[in-house]
Write a protein that holds these residues in place. Structure first.
Motif, PDB file in Angstrom:
ATOM      1  N   GLU A  77       9.095 102.347 -15.631  1.00 38.64           N
ATOM      2  CA  GLU A  77       9.829 103.100 -14.608  1.00 38.64           C
ATOM      3  C   GLU A  77      10.614 102.139 -13.711  1.00 38.64           C
ATOM      4  O   GLU A  77      10.129 101.074 -13.360  1.00 38.64           O
ATOM      5  N   ALA A  78      11.822 102.533 -13.367  1.00 39.45           N
ATOM      6  CA  ALA A  78      12.659 101.766 -12.434  1.00 39.45           C
ATOM      7  C   ALA A  78      12.850 100.322 -12.890  1.00 39.45           C
ATOM      8  O   ALA A  78      12.954  99.406 -12.076  1.00 39.45           O
ATOM      9  N   PHE A  79      12.879 100.105 -14.216  1.00 36.98           N
ATOM     10  CA  PHE A  79      13.111  98.757 -14.753  1.00 36.98           C
ATOM     11  C   PHE A  79      14.407  98.776 -15.545  1.00 36.98           C
ATOM     12  O   PHE A  79      14.546  99.489 -16.534  1.00 36.98           O
ATOM     13  N   ASP A  80      15.387  98.016 -15.058  1.00 36.64           N
ATOM     14  CA  ASP A  80      16.682  97.905 -15.728  1.00 36.64           C
ATOM     15  C   ASP A  80      16.749  96.534 -16.370  1.00 36.64           C
ATOM     16  O   ASP A  80      16.810  95.517 -15.671  1.00 36.64           O
ATOM     17  N   PRO A  81      16.715  96.455 -17.725  1.00 38.31           N
ATOM     18  CA  PRO A  81      16.673  95.142 -18.372  1.00 38.31           C
ATOM     19  C   PRO A  81      17.870  94.253 -18.036  1.00 38.31           C
ATOM     20  O   PRO A  81      17.755  93.031 -18.068  1.00 38.31           O
ATOM     21  N   SER A  82      19.009  94.852 -17.731  1.00 36.29           N
ATOM     22  CA  SER A  82      20.182  94.043 -17.394  1.00 36.29           C
ATOM     23  C   SER A  82      20.086  93.460 -15.985  1.00 36.29           C
ATOM     24  O   SER A  82      20.742  92.479 -15.663  1.00 36.29           O
ATOM     25  N   ARG A  83      19.229  94.044 -15.146  1.00 36.60           N
ATOM     26  CA  ARG A  83      19.109  93.606 -13.758  1.00 36.60           C
ATOM     27  C   ARG A  83      17.769  92.947 -13.452  1.00 36.60           C
ATOM     28  O   ARG A  83      17.690  91.983 -12.688  1.00 36.60           O
ATOM     29  N   ASP A  84      16.689  93.462 -14.042  1.00 31.71           N
ATOM     30  CA  ASP A  84      15.331  93.061 -13.658  1.00 31.71           C
ATOM     31  C   ASP A  84      14.674  92.075 -14.625  1.00 31.71           C
ATOM     32  O   ASP A  84      13.550  91.649 -14.391  1.00 31.71           O
ATOM     33  N   ARG A  85      15.347  91.741 -15.719  1.00 29.26           N
ATOM     34  CA  ARG A  85      14.743  90.866 -16.728  1.00 29.26           C
ATOM     35  C   ARG A  85      14.635  89.430 -16.231  1.00 29.26           C
ATOM     36  O   ARG A  85      15.559  88.891 -15.612  1.00 29.26           O
ATOM     37  N   LEU A  86      13.498  88.817 -16.507  1.00 28.22           N
ATOM     38  CA  LEU A  86      13.295  87.388 -16.270  1.00 28.22           C
ATOM     39  C   LEU A  86      13.094  86.702 -17.603  1.00 28.22           C
ATOM     40  O   LEU A  86      12.325  87.181 -18.449  1.00 28.22           O
ATOM     41  N   THR A  87      13.746  85.585 -17.812  1.00 30.13           N
ATOM     42  CA  THR A  87      13.538  84.810 -19.035  1.00 30.13           C
ATOM     43  C   THR A  87      12.445  83.773 -18.812  1.00 30.13           C
ATOM     44  O   THR A  87      12.109  83.428 -17.670  1.00 30.13           O
ATOM     45  N   LEU A  88      11.906  83.261 -19.893  1.00 34.81           N
ATOM     46  CA  LEU A  88      10.883  82.221 -19.802  1.00 34.81           C
ATOM     47  C   LEU A  88      11.410  81.015 -19.033  1.00 34.81           C
ATOM     48  O   LEU A  88      10.701  80.433 -18.202  1.00 34.81           O
ATOM     49  N   SER A  89      12.651  80.631 -19.299  1.00 31.83           N
ATOM     50  CA  SER A  89      13.203  79.441 -18.641  1.00 31.83           C
ATOM     51  C   SER A  89      13.322  79.645 -17.128  1.00 31.83           C
ATOM     52  O   SER A  89      13.134  78.696 -16.354  1.00 31.83           O
ATOM     53  N   GLU A  90      13.635  80.872 -16.685  1.00 31.32           N
ATOM     54  CA  GLU A  90      13.688  81.148 -15.244  1.00 31.32           C
ATOM     55  C   GLU A  90      12.301  81.013 -14.618  1.00 31.32           C
ATOM     56  O   GLU A  90      12.142  80.439 -13.533  1.00 31.32           O
ATOM     57  N   VAL A  91      11.291  81.557 -15.290  1.00 30.63           N
ATOM     58  CA  VAL A  91       9.926  81.466 -14.771  1.00 30.63           C
ATOM     59  C   VAL A  91       9.491  80.005 -14.709  1.00 30.63           C
ATOM     60  O   VAL A  91       8.895  79.547 -13.723  1.00 30.63           O
ATOM     61  N   ARG A  92       9.800  79.260 -15.752  1.00 28.84           N
ATOM     62  CA  ARG A  92       9.454  77.836 -15.786  1.00 28.84           C
ATOM     63  C   ARG A  92      10.084  77.110 -14.598  1.00 28.84           C
ATOM     64  O   ARG A  92       9.414  76.308 -13.922  1.00 28.84           O
ATOM     65  N   GLN A  93      11.345  77.372 -14.321  1.00 28.41           N
ATOM     66  CA  GLN A  93      12.027  76.708 -13.215  1.00 28.41           C
ATOM     67  C   GLN A  93      11.405  77.079 -11.876  1.00 28.41           C
ATOM     68  O   GLN A  93      11.257  76.236 -10.982  1.00 28.41           O
ATOM     69  N   LYS A  94      11.003  78.338 -11.735  1.00 33.58           N
ATOM     70  CA  LYS A  94      10.382  78.778 -10.488  1.00 33.58           C
ATOM     71  C   LYS A  94       9.014  78.124 -10.294  1.00 33.58           C
ATOM     72  O   LYS A  94       8.613  77.825  -9.168  1.00 33.58           O
ATOM     73  N   ILE A  95       8.263  77.908 -11.378  1.00 32.52           N
ATOM     74  CA  ILE A  95       6.987  77.187 -11.273  1.00 32.52           C
ATOM     75  C   ILE A  95       7.231  75.768 -10.777  1.00 32.52           C
ATOM     76  O   ILE A  95       6.529  75.262  -9.886  1.00 32.52           O
ATOM     77  N   ILE A  96       8.248  75.119 -11.345  1.00 34.52           N
ATOM     78  CA  ILE A  96       8.578  73.745 -10.949  1.00 34.52           C
ATOM     79  C   ILE A  96       8.983  73.694  -9.478  1.00 34.52           C
ATOM     80  O   ILE A  96       8.564  72.809  -8.724  1.00 34.52           O
ATOM     81  N   GLU A  97       9.781  74.667  -9.037  1.00 38.22           N
ATOM     82  CA  GLU A  97      10.298  74.673  -7.670  1.00 38.22           C
ATOM     83  C   GLU A  97       9.248  75.091  -6.643  1.00 38.22           C
ATOM     84  O   GLU A  97       9.250  74.591  -5.511  1.00 38.22           O
ATOM     85  N   GLN A  98       8.359  76.013  -7.016  1.00 40.44           N
ATOM     86  CA  GLN A  98       7.475  76.621  -6.023  1.00 40.44           C
ATOM     87  C   GLN A  98       6.048  76.078  -6.001  1.00 40.44           C
ATOM     88  O   GLN A  98       5.371  76.173  -4.974  1.00 40.44           O
TER      89      GLN A  98
END
Length: 472
Positions: free
Chosen positions: A285-306
């Motif tokens: 529900e309320a999930f738009d893949p074009s807007r709400d999708r996160l890729t593995l590489s984005e998550v990896r970068q956020k782990i490194i940054e945060q």
């Protein structure tokens, strides 16, 4: 003067149309520092899907390849081609690192993002006989399965829950997990005390998406902050190995990645955090893949940054399925956190730990002297073999004074859906679900084609493929 395309064509693969699920050809292209899957369905036109925000990391994943480890038996023949022959068929390129056994569709939550569409209104319980056959199917395929996860729905609600755990522990399963929302663990201390009896080789896979009310309401439809706090308190009390599992949605809880890692590091029972970007399957529900999708590489970068713990060299592809799995390991000693993964020679990782590395830290902490990636363990040793927890890792030998409670892991686990589906990648999937009929099916394809009534759609696609083959 020739006109250049605005992208680099990297490779060709096969995907599926996100609307009709028919197999389509797909290009992998690099454009403006990002990686896209560009596919074309004759019926529904072109589709361009972001699959990575980091070209260099995407290419590095191609270096983390090792010979595939096969199951002991195959379950279905090759007839229609991937992804229509799941079960596992001989064309699959990886055995089961982790296998889910779903014991019920019933749940005490109705999460807006549930891939299994579980809810309080669904009251299907699998019988012990059926669950026993499913466990036997895993053992038949694997001999000694690496990880089996009892899942649902909410498995702790099954009226014969402890009988299920007894059946699983009676089999040669190296590591048993329970996938839970934590409500019963928070509300029933005696229940948690009984769980402790299944240690060692037992772990709670605890839903833990956010520390904030609004994010939990968005993802789970309920404010679960007190439930999570009490569940972790009980798990700490009985020192039951726990993984915090964070389902990520862009703009909702991806800003909390570092906070959850730090929270996990502070909990004695928590052995790590697994981050899972939402898979566009089931109830979303309320999930738009074009807007709400996160890729593995984005998550990896956020782990490194945060995180304040893991650097870029500490979060690396997992060789059994490098497109969809990344990992980072650290050692917790005397209040210090020492990242380990960046110390790995990639060649040793790919060789499965046939060599030994000795790494020495400063002498002020003698416990920091340990051997990495050894192939031998004394049966009497209490040291941890990480290879027994994730088959694609080399073994890790630690001194007797250092046990599983000193190890902290971060894993990114991305599942493919109809948008980012890549046949080349799904063939290497190592996270599988047991079908009630005993077939072992990759998580990615199970939720698209095999759950509930979806096999009717699959049958139509198979029939269409068969007609096309006849015409050819």
């Amino acid at each position: 003067m020739p006109k250049n395309r605005p992208y680099l064509f990297y490779e060709l693969t096969n995907s599926i149309c996100s609307q009709c699920l028919r197999k389509t050809e797909a290009k992998v292209i690099f454009e403006e520092g990002r990686v896209y899957l560009w596919k074309h369905c004759p019926r529904h036109g072109r589709e361009k899907v972001l699959i990575s925000t980091d070209v260099d990391y995407y290419k590095r994943c191609r270096e983390f390849l090792k010979p595939a480890e096969m199951p002991q038996v195959w379950n279905t023949p090759i007839r229609y081609g991937c992804p229509y022959d799941c079960g596992l068929c001989p064309d699959h390129e990886q055995h089961s690192c982790l296998t889910l056994v779903e014991v019920t569709d019933h749940c005490n939550l109705q999460c807006p993002i549930c891939y299994a569409e579980s809810s309080p209104n669904r009251t299907t319980w699998r019988s012990l006989a059926e669950i026993e056959r499913m466990l036997d199917a895993v053992v038949r395929n694997e001999g000694e399965p690496d990880i089996v996860q009892i899942s649902g729905g909410e498995p702790t609600l099954h009226p014969q829950f402890f009988d299920i755990l007894d059946m699983a522990k009676a089999r040669p399963i190296r590591h048993l997990m329970v996938n839970t929302n934590g409500i019963r663990i928070a509300q029933d201390r005696e229940f948690v005390r009984r769980l402790a009896a299944y240690m060692p080789g037992f772990e709670i896979y605890l839903q833990f998406d956010s520390l904030e009310k609004e994010a939990l309401m968005n993802l789970r439809g309920a404010d679960l902050r007190e439930i999570r706090r009490k569940a972790v308190e009980h798990l700490n009390e009985f020192n039951i190995s726990t993984t915090l599992v964070v389902t990520l949605k862009k703009g909702v809880n991806d800003g909390e990645i570092g906070r959850v890692i730090q929270y996990g590091l502070e909990q004695p029972a928590v052995r790590g955090v697994t981050f899972q970007p939402i898979q566009a399957a089931g109830r979303t529900e309320a999930f738009d893949p074009s807007r709400d999708r996160l890729t593995l590489s984005e998550v990896r970068q956020k782990i490194i940054e945060q995180s304040g713990v893991f650097a870029a060299e500490d979060i690396i592809p997992v060789p059994c399925h490098p497109d969809c799995l990344a990992m980072g390991y650290a050692l917790k000693l005397n209040g210090n956190v020492i990242p380990l993964t960046g110390l790995i020679d990639p060649q040793i990782l790919l060789e499965g730990g046939r060599n030994t590395i000795v790494f020495e830290q400063d002498q002020s902490l003698q416990e920091r002297i340990f051997h990495l990636f050894s192939t031998s363990h004394s049966p009497q040793s209490s040291a941890l073999s990480l290879r027994s927890l994730l088959c694609c890792l080399p073994q890790v030998a630690l001194p007797d004074s250092i046990g599983y409670e000193n190890v902290f892991r971060v894993i990114i686990m991305q599942f493919l859906d109809a948008h980012n589906f890549d046949v080349r990648s799904v063939k290497k999937s190592c996270v599988h679900i047991v079908h009630p009929d005993g077939r072992i099916i990759p998580f990615d394809t199970y939720n698209l084609f095999y759950r509930d009534g979806r096999e009717e759609v699959l049958k139509a696609l198979r029939d269409e493929r068969q007609m096309e083959d006849r015409h050819v």
